[in-house]
Scaffold this active site. Structure first.
Site, PDB file in Angstrom:
ATOM      1  N   HIS A 137      39.967  18.060 -42.024  1.00 27.19           N
ATOM      2  CA  HIS A 137      41.235  17.247 -42.607  1.00 27.19           C
ATOM      3  C   HIS A 137      41.214  15.766 -42.591  1.00 27.19           C
ATOM      4  CE1 HIS A 137      45.786  16.328 -42.505  1.00 27.19           C
ATOM      5  NE2 HIS A 137      45.586  16.770 -43.958  1.00 27.19           N
ATOM      6  N   HIS A 140      45.359   8.261 -47.964  1.00 28.09           N
ATOM      7  CA  HIS A 140      46.436   9.264 -47.855  1.00 28.09           C
ATOM      8  C   HIS A 140      47.750   8.580 -48.095  1.00 28.09           C
ATOM      9  CE1 HIS A 140      49.938  11.556 -46.169  1.00 28.09           C
ATOM     10  NE2 HIS A 140      49.028  12.585 -46.532  1.00 28.09           N
TER      11      HIS A 140
END
Length: 248
Positions: A6, A48
């Protein structure tokens, strides 16, 4: 259980950096997960948050920076490998250059999350489809988004691409899959709110966690390690984790 890194090995390295992705590719992972946004001048960068504040020494919205301006921002990194002790927000092209050999030799997949729920980023779907095609990586890509419209648009543009719908509860993912073509469900690992999920779908169920339970570098709080057997019984087939090295 299939293990995805991730944002790379994002507990040991700054998330969504080339260093985090390179570290992840040293393990027998199923794939890496990353996030893309567009700069003011339309370049695809891997980050992100919609703001640069948390992960860099800058402040402001990603979409308000040109690529040249973003490249001046620093991300602290604890290694002599990084020149001057810091790295930068990478472009998607730089990530493809780094990871493509692992895709071709090891079968590593790349989950590209389109961060287009808060900022719509018109044209993002076309840009990423073109870049993936140009790099010859189509067979190794999964596209995901919290924006259902974006998932539908990707499938309209190319029905053969692989997509995963992101939502917190798995029930919401399942509902979307019942009405739209999609190739995987991507729920929150704490929101497996459908009993006997295996009887309701044959799609991969790739679960993700939050920073409350899986902090990111340089946050040194302990990671919550999952019971993979319990997750499998709940219908989870894959996990996105900041610590793939611990599971593998």
């Amino acid at each position: 259980m299939k293990i995805w890194a991730h944002r790379g090995c994002s507990y040991a390295w700054p998330e969504n950096t080339l260093q985090a992705f390179k570290a992840a590719c040293q393990y027998p992972i199923t794939g890496i997960e990353l996030d893309i946004q567009l700069t003011k001048d339309g370049e695809m960068v891997v980050i992100h948050d919609e703001k640069v504040d948390r992960t860099t020494d800058g402040t402001g919205e990603v979409c308000d920076f040109t690529l040249e301006e973003l490249r001046k921002l620093k991300i602290a990194i604890p290694t002599s490998e990084a020149k001057h002790g810091f790295t930068q927000i990478p472009t998607i092209e730089e990530v493809f250059e780094l990871v493509k050999p692992y895709c071709l030799k090891e079968g590593v997949l790349i989950n590209i999350e389109l961060k287009n729920s808060k900022v719509r980023y018109e044209g993002m779907e076309d840009k990423i489809l073109e870049a993936v095609s140009r790099w010859g990586l189509k067979d190794y890509i999964v596209y995901s988004s919290f924006n259902p419209e974006s998932i539908c648009l990707l499938k309209e543009k190319d029905p053969s691409v692989k997509t995963g719908i992101l939502a917190a509860p798995v029930s919401e993912c399942l509902s979307f899959a019942g009405n739209h073509p999609v190739d995987a469900l991507h729920p929150n690992i704490k929101n497996m709110d459908v009993e006997n999920l295996k009887d309701k779908t044959n799609l991969p169920v790739r679960a993700w966690n939050t920073s409350e339970f899986e902090p990111f570098y340089p946050d040194a709080r302990e990671i919550e390690i999952q019971d993979l057997g319990e997750l499998e019984r709940a219908g989870v087939t894959d996990i996105f984790t900041n610590v793939p090295e611990r599971y593998l």
